[in-house]
Design an enzyme around this catalytic site. Sequence first.
Site, PDB file in Angstrom:
ATOM      1  N   CYS A   5      48.644  34.628  46.245  1.00  0.00           N
ATOM      2  CA  CYS A   5      49.901  35.369  46.374  1.00  0.00           C
ATOM      3  C   CYS A   5      50.114  36.010  47.736  1.00  0.00           C
ATOM      4  O   CYS A   5      49.169  36.295  48.457  1.00  0.00           O
ATOM      5  CB  CYS A   5      49.952  36.494  45.347  1.00  0.00           C
ATOM      6  SG  CYS A   5      49.691  35.937  43.688  1.00  0.00           S
ATOM      7  N   GLY A  31      51.578  31.043  48.842  1.00  0.00           N
ATOM      8  CA  GLY A  31      51.943  30.641  47.481  1.00  0.00           C
ATOM      9  C   GLY A  31      53.259  29.896  47.493  1.00  0.00           C
ATOM     10  O   GLY A  31      54.259  30.436  47.970  1.00  0.00           O
ATOM     11  N   ASN A 105      48.622  40.812  44.454  1.00  0.00           N
ATOM     12  CA  ASN A 105      47.824  39.772  45.121  1.00  0.00           C
ATOM     13  C   ASN A 105      46.366  40.099  44.848  1.00  0.00           C
ATOM     14  O   ASN A 105      45.900  41.178  45.179  1.00  0.00           O
ATOM     15  CB  ASN A 105      48.112  39.795  46.629  1.00  0.00           C
ATOM     16  CG  ASN A 105      47.218  38.846  47.422  1.00  0.00           C
ATOM     17  OD1 ASN A 105      46.987  39.062  48.608  1.00  0.00           O
ATOM     18  ND2 ASN A 105      46.728  37.793  46.814  1.00  0.00           N
ATOM     19  N   GLY A 106      45.644  39.154  44.248  1.00  0.00           N
ATOM     20  CA  GLY A 106      44.231  39.386  43.943  1.00  0.00           C
ATOM     21  C   GLY A 106      43.926  38.897  42.555  1.00  0.00           C
ATOM     22  O   GLY A 106      44.688  38.126  41.965  1.00  0.00           O
ATOM     23  N   CYS A 239      37.918  39.891  52.380  1.00  0.00           N
ATOM     24  CA  CYS A 239      37.681  38.456  52.146  1.00  0.00           C
ATOM     25  C   CYS A 239      37.569  37.733  53.491  1.00  0.00           C
ATOM     26  O   CYS A 239      38.551  37.590  54.214  1.00  0.00           O
ATOM     27  CB  CYS A 239      38.825  37.861  51.331  1.00  0.00           C
ATOM     28  SG  CYS A 239      38.714  36.068  51.200  1.00  0.00           S
ATOM     29  N   TYR A 245      40.412  30.488  56.819  1.00  0.00           N
ATOM     30  CA  TYR A 245      41.287  29.434  56.314  1.00  0.00           C
ATOM     31  C   TYR A 245      42.694  29.891  55.927  1.00  0.00           C
ATOM     32  O   TYR A 245      43.666  29.228  56.247  1.00  0.00           O
ATOM     33  CB  TYR A 245      40.600  28.797  55.099  1.00  0.00           C
ATOM     34  CG  TYR A 245      41.318  27.649  54.470  1.00  0.00           C
ATOM     35  CD1 TYR A 245      41.211  26.365  54.983  1.00  0.00           C
ATOM     36  CD2 TYR A 245      42.116  27.838  53.342  1.00  0.00           C
ATOM     37  CE1 TYR A 245      41.869  25.295  54.400  1.00  0.00           C
ATOM     38  CE2 TYR A 245      42.782  26.768  52.750  1.00  0.00           C
ATOM     39  CZ  TYR A 245      42.651  25.507  53.279  1.00  0.00           C
ATOM     40  OH  TYR A 245      43.302  24.455  52.714  1.00  0.00           O
ATOM     41  N   CYS A 436      33.298  40.476  52.249  1.00  0.00           N
ATOM     42  CA  CYS A 436      32.814  39.721  51.101  1.00  0.00           C
ATOM     43  C   CYS A 436      32.469  38.324  51.620  1.00  0.00           C
ATOM     44  O   CYS A 436      33.271  37.703  52.317  1.00  0.00           O
ATOM     45  CB  CYS A 436      33.896  39.604  50.033  1.00  0.00           C
ATOM     46  SG  CYS A 436      33.442  38.450  48.700  1.00  0.00           S
TER      47      CYS A 436
HETATM   48 FE1  SF4 Z   1      36.527  35.067  47.364  1.00  0.00          FE
HETATM   49 FE2  SF4 Z   1      34.800  36.640  48.637  1.00  0.00          FE
HETATM   50 FE3  SF4 Z   1      34.900  34.005  49.205  1.00  0.00          FE
HETATM   51 FE4  SF4 Z   1      36.923  35.604  49.886  1.00  0.00          FE
HETATM   52  S1  SF4 Z   1      34.838  35.661  50.683  1.00  0.00           S
HETATM   53  S2  SF4 Z   1      37.083  33.576  48.965  1.00  0.00           S
HETATM   54  S3  SF4 Z   1      36.930  37.107  48.215  1.00  0.00           S
HETATM   55  S4  SF4 Z   1      34.277  34.976  47.246  1.00  0.00           S
END
Ligand code: SF4
Length: 469
Positions: A5, A31, A105-106, A239, A245, A436
Amino acid sequence: MKEYCGLFGIYGHKDASMLTYLGLYALQHRGEESCGIVSSSGKRIYQHKAMGTVSDVFDASTLKRLRGHLSIGHVRYSTTGSSTLKNAQPFLINYKRGAIAIAHNGNLTNSLELKDKLEMDGSIIQTSMDSELILHLLVKAKARDIKESLVDILPQIKGAYSLLVLTNDMLIGVRDPYGFRPLCIGKLGNSYVLASETCALDLIGAEYVRDVEPGEIVSISKNGLESTKPFNVSSRAFCIFEFIYFSRPDSNIFTKNVYLTRKRLGEALALEHPVEADFIMPIPDSGTYAALGFSEKSNIPIEMGMIRNHYIGRTFIQPSQNRRDFNVRIKLNPIKDLLRGKRVIIIEDSIVRGTTSKIRVKALREAGAKEVHMRVSCPPLISPCYYGIDFPTSKELIAARHTTEEIRQFIGVDSLKYLSVERMLGAMLLPKESFCTACFTKNYPESVNKCLNKNSLEVGKNKCRNGKG
Ligand code: SF4
């Protein structure tokens, strides 16, 4: 892979819905399956949403009907099966305190538990979207106003959420305490703008002010912008895949520029995995920026050995050859006179199933390339995302089940190397603790219910609930 999203909201502008339309247009890459806008004149709420891209769904007459000085919009991608209009956002309801609309979004990671609890308490869930649960929680909250209600309910929600909330006279933006998904604040004259990426601010001529911070609630009304930070924010989990990407290269997300970051990833890749070749070949558009960085560091020139066909619609005429093969070829055509007898490095931003790469490499070999080397500007993807990116399951992720050597043989390249996790984090313009990286490391920032059919309330194929099974 697709992002789920994109969000855009504006407060205090006479052309709010038109500007929201433009903001969504800039965020279309986040999206493409459905989109919607909800606006408010202060007294009345208006909405329009439908399946399709922003330019398909809105025209001058629909935008004219979306009156008011305040609006929020949403673009959405979904997996097949849950791609229905009733799941399109923003969600809008009227309840005893007035109208409320929400755009998300999430992906919530405790949605099954929340759904069970809400249904036990009498809620009737209408869609298969976890975002709807937030609305039900808000409606049930006992607090005096919407801001206090958010403070009350947000601790019950786990996972990734950047949210926009619209009431008759207020625009609210929220980011989860880890800050998985981006959300920024801009200003256009006296109007405030909230958007997933800064490219949406650029298009409408708004100035970037700052990001909504992880765990922050910003509310915008006739009193201006007010901030509340109800959470104890202990660590961040931006993220990292947004940089690799998803986000547009001309955007700044999490305060840093995507284009520059992708170039740095390419530089790090050249240092970590050098190889001799006649030229570097980005696969347009995804690997282009990392390829520029690789070229600068390695002093190997770039050539566009495959040309993209920009006019891809649906064709009913298909040759008898393998359909997937044809679909790749219709998009990218190799230049035989350039490739014949040459040693080539392909820069990819990621490898998911490996099937598309395999077909491209086959096409390069058929065009006469003597050696084909592949360099990937992120580490192997070994685990799914539960925070709002539509990843295939572990079974479909080639690197989850195969060694790099096996993948090399499958794709058919002379050498294959991935950027390491350490180098990837070293190339970021933020401290490595900010990210992450779970899809590369399996280190999920918080426990997740892996039985969830990501981003929906449907239970996954293994039918497990509450983390069991
Ligand atoms: Fe999902 Fe974490 Fe990978 Fe981002 S870095 S795509 S939030 S697992």
